[in-house]
Design a protein around this motif. Structure first.
Motif, PDB file in Angstrom:
ATOM      1  N   LYS A  82      39.106  44.019  38.263  1.00 33.84           N
ATOM      2  CA  LYS A  82      39.689  45.098  37.237  1.00 33.84           C
ATOM      3  C   LYS A  82      39.009  45.661  36.426  1.00 33.84           C
ATOM      4  O   LYS A  82      38.634  46.949  35.420  1.00 33.84           O
ATOM      5  N   SER A  83      37.566  45.002  36.155  1.00 32.03           N
ATOM      6  CA  SER A  83      36.328  44.781  35.048  1.00 32.03           C
ATOM      7  C   SER A  83      35.730  46.219  35.845  1.00 32.03           C
ATOM      8  O   SER A  83      34.899  46.864  34.896  1.00 32.03           O
ATOM      9  N   GLN A 134      42.432  39.094  37.991  1.00 35.11           N
ATOM     10  CA  GLN A 134      41.152  40.334  38.193  1.00 35.11           C
ATOM     11  C   GLN A 134      40.818  40.728  39.404  1.00 35.11           C
ATOM     12  O   GLN A 134      40.101  42.041  39.731  1.00 35.11           O
TER      13      GLN A 134
END
Length: 68
Positions: A16-17, A46
């Protein structure tokens, strides 16, 4: 039985980053199972599990800057 009879591959999972998480296994699902042993629940959350790229060891150097 030798581990050479069951080939393993490298997978880069999107996070997601915007970074990528490197995993290793016989399949994407196997690689995620192995990651789940190493990572916390927060870290696993994530990872975008259905967005991955199968790479060879030779290609790994091209992706090092994107690892997170």
């Amino acid at each position: 039985m030798s581990s050479f009879s069951n080939p393993h591959y490298m997978y880069l999972f999107e996070m997601k980053s915007g970074k990528k998480k490197l995993a290793y296994g016989q399949s994407p699902e196997d690689a995620l199972d192995i990651l789940q042993i190493r990572l916390s629940d927060e870290e696993m959350a994530q990872i975008i599990k259905d967005n991955y790229l199968k790479i060879s060891q030779r290609e790994l150097q091209q992706h090092v800057a994107n690892l997170g």
